[in-house]
Design a protein around this motif. Structure first.
Motif, PDB file in Angstrom:
ATOM      1  N   LEU A  46      -0.682   1.162  -9.571  1.00 47.07           N
ATOM      2  CA  LEU A  46      -0.283   2.573  -9.624  1.00 47.07           C
ATOM      3  C   LEU A  46       1.130   2.784 -10.152  1.00 47.07           C
ATOM      4  O   LEU A  46       1.487   3.892 -10.538  1.00 47.07           O
ATOM      5  CB  LEU A  46      -0.391   3.179  -8.221  1.00 47.07           C
ATOM      6  CG  LEU A  46      -1.791   3.695  -7.853  1.00 47.07           C
ATOM      7  CD1 LEU A  46      -1.933   3.818  -6.345  1.00 47.07           C
ATOM      8  CD2 LEU A  46      -2.080   5.019  -8.527  1.00 47.07           C
ATOM      9  N   ASN A  47       1.919   1.716 -10.178  1.00 44.87           N
ATOM     10  CA  ASN A  47       3.303   1.867 -10.638  1.00 44.87           C
ATOM     11  C   ASN A  47       3.407   1.486 -12.131  1.00 44.87           C
ATOM     12  O   ASN A  47       3.363   0.307 -12.465  1.00 44.87           O
ATOM     13  CB  ASN A  47       4.206   0.965  -9.778  1.00 44.87           C
ATOM     14  CG  ASN A  47       5.657   1.025 -10.215  1.00 44.87           C
ATOM     15  OD1 ASN A  47       6.007   1.753 -11.139  1.00 44.87           O
ATOM     16  ND2 ASN A  47       6.487   0.243  -9.548  1.00 44.87           N
ATOM     17  N   ASN A 103      -5.331   4.438  -8.754  1.00 38.26           N
ATOM     18  CA  ASN A 103      -5.607   3.860  -7.436  1.00 38.26           C
ATOM     19  C   ASN A 103      -6.834   2.956  -7.543  1.00 38.26           C
ATOM     20  O   ASN A 103      -7.838   3.343  -8.151  1.00 38.26           O
ATOM     21  CB  ASN A 103      -5.873   4.984  -6.436  1.00 38.26           C
ATOM     22  CG  ASN A 103      -5.780   4.495  -5.013  1.00 38.26           C
ATOM     23  OD1 ASN A 103      -6.281   3.417  -4.669  1.00 38.26           O
ATOM     24  ND2 ASN A 103      -5.128   5.278  -4.179  1.00 38.26           N
ATOM     25  N   GLN A 111       0.844  -1.201   0.000  1.00 43.27           N
ATOM     26  CA  GLN A 111       0.000   0.000   0.000  1.00 43.27           C
ATOM     27  C   GLN A 111       0.883   1.257   0.000  1.00 43.27           C
ATOM     28  O   GLN A 111       0.605   2.222  -0.700  1.00 43.27           O
ATOM     29  CB  GLN A 111      -0.927  -0.015   1.226  1.00 43.27           C
ATOM     30  CG  GLN A 111      -1.706   1.270   1.470  1.00 43.27           C
ATOM     31  CD  GLN A 111      -2.705   1.596   0.367  1.00 43.27           C
ATOM     32  OE1 GLN A 111      -3.079   0.730  -0.413  1.00 43.27           O
ATOM     33  NE2 GLN A 111      -3.116   2.842   0.270  1.00 43.27           N
ATOM     34  N   ARG A 125       3.890   1.572  -1.221  1.00 43.83           N
ATOM     35  CA  ARG A 125       4.472   1.771  -2.552  1.00 43.83           C
ATOM     36  C   ARG A 125       3.432   2.383  -3.505  1.00 43.83           C
ATOM     37  O   ARG A 125       3.736   3.302  -4.254  1.00 43.83           O
ATOM     38  CB  ARG A 125       4.991   0.453  -3.124  1.00 43.83           C
ATOM     39  CG  ARG A 125       5.666   0.680  -4.463  1.00 43.83           C
ATOM     40  CD  ARG A 125       6.283  -0.568  -5.022  1.00 43.83           C
ATOM     41  NE  ARG A 125       7.258  -1.144  -4.099  1.00 43.83           N
ATOM     42  CZ  ARG A 125       8.022  -2.178  -4.395  1.00 43.83           C
ATOM     43  NH1 ARG A 125       7.938  -2.741  -5.563  1.00 43.83           N
ATOM     44  NH2 ARG A 125       8.870  -2.642  -3.540  1.00 43.83           N
ATOM     45  N   GLY A 126       2.227   1.865  -3.423  1.00 44.13           N
ATOM     46  CA  GLY A 126       1.157   2.396  -4.269  1.00 44.13           C
ATOM     47  C   GLY A 126       0.913   3.865  -3.981  1.00 44.13           C
ATOM     48  O   GLY A 126       0.838   4.690  -4.895  1.00 44.13           O
ATOM     49  N   LEU A 169      -3.459  -5.133  -8.197  1.00 49.64           N
ATOM     50  CA  LEU A 169      -2.352  -5.181  -7.220  1.00 49.64           C
ATOM     51  C   LEU A 169      -1.643  -6.538  -7.193  1.00 49.64           C
ATOM     52  O   LEU A 169      -1.425  -7.135  -6.139  1.00 49.64           O
ATOM     53  CB  LEU A 169      -2.905  -4.888  -5.809  1.00 49.64           C
ATOM     54  CG  LEU A 169      -3.234  -3.460  -5.401  1.00 49.64           C
ATOM     55  CD1 LEU A 169      -4.142  -2.734  -6.373  1.00 49.64           C
ATOM     56  CD2 LEU A 169      -3.859  -3.401  -4.024  1.00 49.64           C
ATOM     57  N   GLU A 170      -1.312  -7.042  -8.356  1.00 49.09           N
ATOM     58  CA  GLU A 170      -0.709  -8.374  -8.468  1.00 49.09           C
ATOM     59  C   GLU A 170       0.815  -8.275  -8.597  1.00 49.09           C
ATOM     60  O   GLU A 170       1.344  -7.215  -8.934  1.00 49.09           O
ATOM     61  CB  GLU A 170      -1.300  -9.051  -9.718  1.00 49.09           C
ATOM     62  CG  GLU A 170      -0.897 -10.473  -9.935  1.00 49.09           C
ATOM     63  CD  GLU A 170      -1.237 -11.391  -8.759  1.00 49.09           C
ATOM     64  OE1 GLU A 170      -0.399 -11.469  -7.827  1.00 49.09           O
ATOM     65  OE2 GLU A 170      -2.293 -12.023  -8.778  1.00 49.09           O
ATOM     66  N   ASP A 171       1.491  -9.378  -8.329  1.00 47.82           N
ATOM     67  CA  ASP A 171       2.944  -9.346  -8.512  1.00 47.82           C
ATOM     68  C   ASP A 171       3.287  -9.798  -9.932  1.00 47.82           C
ATOM     69  O   ASP A 171       2.487 -10.461 -10.605  1.00 47.82           O
ATOM     70  CB  ASP A 171       3.641 -10.168  -7.422  1.00 47.82           C
ATOM     71  CG  ASP A 171       3.987 -11.552  -7.870  1.00 47.82           C
ATOM     72  OD1 ASP A 171       5.175 -11.849  -7.975  1.00 47.82           O
ATOM     73  OD2 ASP A 171       3.043 -12.325  -8.135  1.00 47.82           O
ATOM     74  N   GLY A 172       4.482  -9.380 -10.355  1.00 47.66           N
ATOM     75  CA  GLY A 172       4.881  -9.547 -11.744  1.00 47.66           C
ATOM     76  C   GLY A 172       4.946 -10.995 -12.214  1.00 47.66           C
ATOM     77  O   GLY A 172       4.575 -11.300 -13.353  1.00 47.66           O
ATOM     78  N   ARG A 179       6.656  -4.750 -12.986  1.00 49.22           N
ATOM     79  CA  ARG A 179       6.661  -5.829 -13.985  1.00 49.22           C
ATOM     80  C   ARG A 179       5.226  -6.147 -14.380  1.00 49.22           C
ATOM     81  O   ARG A 179       4.946  -6.417 -15.545  1.00 49.22           O
ATOM     82  CB  ARG A 179       7.361  -7.067 -13.409  1.00 49.22           C
ATOM     83  CG  ARG A 179       8.870  -6.900 -13.355  1.00 49.22           C
ATOM     84  CD  ARG A 179       9.506  -8.081 -12.670  1.00 49.22           C
ATOM     85  NE  ARG A 179       8.879  -8.318 -11.379  1.00 49.22           N
ATOM     86  CZ  ARG A 179       8.674  -9.505 -10.830  1.00 49.22           C
ATOM     87  NH1 ARG A 179       9.047 -10.603 -11.459  1.00 49.22           N
ATOM     88  NH2 ARG A 179       8.119  -9.632  -9.647  1.00 49.22           N
TER      89      ARG A 179
HETATM   90  P1  ATP Z   1       6.005  -6.229  -9.667  1.00 51.16           P
HETATM   91  O1  ATP Z   1       6.354  -7.632  -9.272  1.00 51.16           O
HETATM   92  O2  ATP Z   1       4.852  -6.144 -10.605  1.00 51.16           O
HETATM   93  O3  ATP Z   1       7.172  -5.372 -10.140  1.00 51.16           O
HETATM   94  P2  ATP Z   1       6.068  -5.062  -7.048  1.00 51.16           P
HETATM   95  O4  ATP Z   1       6.982  -6.099  -6.499  1.00 51.16           O
HETATM   96  O5  ATP Z   1       6.558  -3.684  -7.279  1.00 51.16           O
HETATM   97  O6  ATP Z   1       5.375  -5.562  -8.382  1.00 51.16           O
HETATM   98  P3  ATP Z   1       3.996  -5.860  -5.238  1.00 51.16           P
HETATM   99  O7  ATP Z   1       4.313  -5.557  -3.829  1.00 51.16           O
HETATM  100  O8  ATP Z   1       4.069  -7.262  -5.713  1.00 51.16           O
HETATM  101  O9  ATP Z   1       4.820  -4.848  -6.124  1.00 51.16           O
HETATM  102  O10 ATP Z   1       2.516  -5.360  -5.616  1.00 51.16           O
HETATM  103  C1  ATP Z   1       2.003  -4.198  -5.217  1.00 51.16           C
HETATM  104  C2  ATP Z   1       1.748  -3.306  -6.415  1.00 51.16           C
HETATM  105  O11 ATP Z   1       0.470  -2.760  -6.226  1.00 51.16           O
HETATM  106  C3  ATP Z   1       2.743  -2.171  -6.510  1.00 51.16           C
HETATM  107  O12 ATP Z   1       3.166  -1.976  -7.824  1.00 51.16           O
HETATM  108  C4  ATP Z   1       1.942  -0.934  -6.038  1.00 51.16           C
HETATM  109  O13 ATP Z   1       2.288   0.226  -6.766  1.00 51.16           O
HETATM  110  C5  ATP Z   1       0.521  -1.343  -6.374  1.00 51.16           C
HETATM  111  N1  ATP Z   1      -0.472  -0.772  -5.450  1.00 51.16           N
HETATM  112  C6  ATP Z   1      -0.436  -0.765  -4.092  1.00 51.16           C
HETATM  113  N2  ATP Z   1      -1.526  -0.163  -3.571  1.00 51.16           N
HETATM  114  C7  ATP Z   1      -2.285   0.194  -4.632  1.00 51.16           C
HETATM  115  C8  ATP Z   1      -3.554   0.825  -4.748  1.00 51.16           C
HETATM  116  N3  ATP Z   1      -4.234   1.248  -3.686  1.00 51.16           N
HETATM  117  N4  ATP Z   1      -4.047   1.017  -5.998  1.00 51.16           N
HETATM  118  C9  ATP Z   1      -3.351   0.606  -7.091  1.00 51.16           C
HETATM  119  N5  ATP Z   1      -2.148   0.017  -7.043  1.00 51.16           N
HETATM  120  C10 ATP Z   1      -1.615  -0.195  -5.835  1.00 51.16           C
END
Ligand code: ATP
Length: 252
Positions: free
Chosen positions: A181-182, A198, A37, A39-40, A160-163, A186
């Motif tokens: 949001l990022n 968001n 959260q 990071r988002g 909000l999934e992982d890569g 990935r």
């Molecule tokens: P990836 O593996 O895709 O590079 P990550 O390791 O950066 O992702 P994770 O912790 O696996 O990130 O997933 C969280 C992701 O969700 C982040 O990219 C973050 O920006 C995003 N995120 C977190 N809170 C929110 C929110 N409220 N709305 C939208 N996106 C969000």
């Protein structure tokens, strides 16, 4: 929940923090979810805490993709359950499709609690408690999926999934819609359609867009999908961040 005055300049971000913290106390969200959260939030801050033009383009393509899908499914994790349970239920009801609880740090107890929450909020079909298939290329707990849900869906929404999981679903031939949001994650880079917004704004926005497009012909919806370019949309998101940051410095 703490009483946050609506006039507070960071009102919605403080509400989101409260919801995720509550989600953890109630057993929906993992402790790692609090960090996600954070990071988002940082990226939302850089975007100006608004739904940008590029996010609207992605939302329209996502709605067209969901409306033309044969077997779409919606994934729900701990943060999603804490932040937008009612909105995810409304989205699933508007399409008549299942929600599947799908956790990165899976625990049976957490899956059960989230499924119960979604049913309590009116969900008709919640999957994920009895996974019966595995997504190839992922380790056991992260690979679990359900037939009739994510496993054999042609289009999957993964907020909000992982890569890794995003990439594994794409490798199965699915069209993947991410809410993240990022724009550099990935997930955002691997997905078919990435809504850089968001989740608090993105899910209601997606449901509204589905309603707007519901009377559009299948051929026109397919044209929306075909003309969509995710790489271009992600580049626009980066430009929107850049423009917003420059404006902040120029007009303090
Ligand atoms: P990836 O593996 O895709 O590079 P990550 O390791 O950066 O992702 P994770 O912790 O696996 O990130 O997933 C969280 C992701 O969700 C982040 O990219 C973050 O920006 C995003 N995120 C977190 N809170 C929110 C929110 N409220 N709305 C939208 N996106 C969000």
């Amino acid at each position: 929940m703490t009483d946050i005055p609506k006039s507070h300049p960071r009102y919605s971000s403080l509400v989101a923090r409260e919801r995720v913290t509550e989600g953890m106390k109630k057993g929906y969200t993992s402790s790692q979810g609090l960090i996600a959260q954070g990071r988002g939030e940082c990226f939302d801050y850089l975007l100006g805490e608004r739904t940008t033009a590029s996010a609207k383009t992605a939302t329209r393509a996502a709605a067209a993709l969901l409306l033309t899908a044969e077997r779409p499914a919606l994934s729900v994790n701990g943060n999603v359950a804490a932040l937008v349970p009612d909105e995810m239920v409304a989205l699933s009801l508007s399409l008549g499709i299942p929600l599947e609880v799908n956790l990165f740090h899976r625990s049976e107890e957490r899956v059960k609690r989230i499924a119960h929450l979604l049913r309590e909020r009116g969900a008709k079909e919640v999957l994920g408690e009895r996974p019966d298939a595995s997504v190839p290329g992922l380790d056991h707990a992260r690979a679990l999926a359900t037939r009739g849900g994510i496993y054999d869906a042609d289009v999957v929404l993964i907020p909000l999934e992982d890569g890794d999981r995003c990439e594994a679903l794409v490798a199965m031939g699915k069209k993947v819609i991410a809410i993240d949001l990022n724009p550099l994650s990935r997930t955002a880079r691997k997905a078919t359609v990435s809504i850089v917004d968001n989740i608090l704004r993105a899910v209601p926005g997606l449901t509204a867009q589905i309603q707007q497009l519901s009377s559009v012909s299948r051929a026109d919806l397919q044209t929306i999908v075909k003309s969509y370019d995710n790489r271009l949309v992600l580049s626009q998101a980066i430009s929107e961040i850049q423009e917003h940051l420059l404006e902040q410095i120029q007009n303090p």
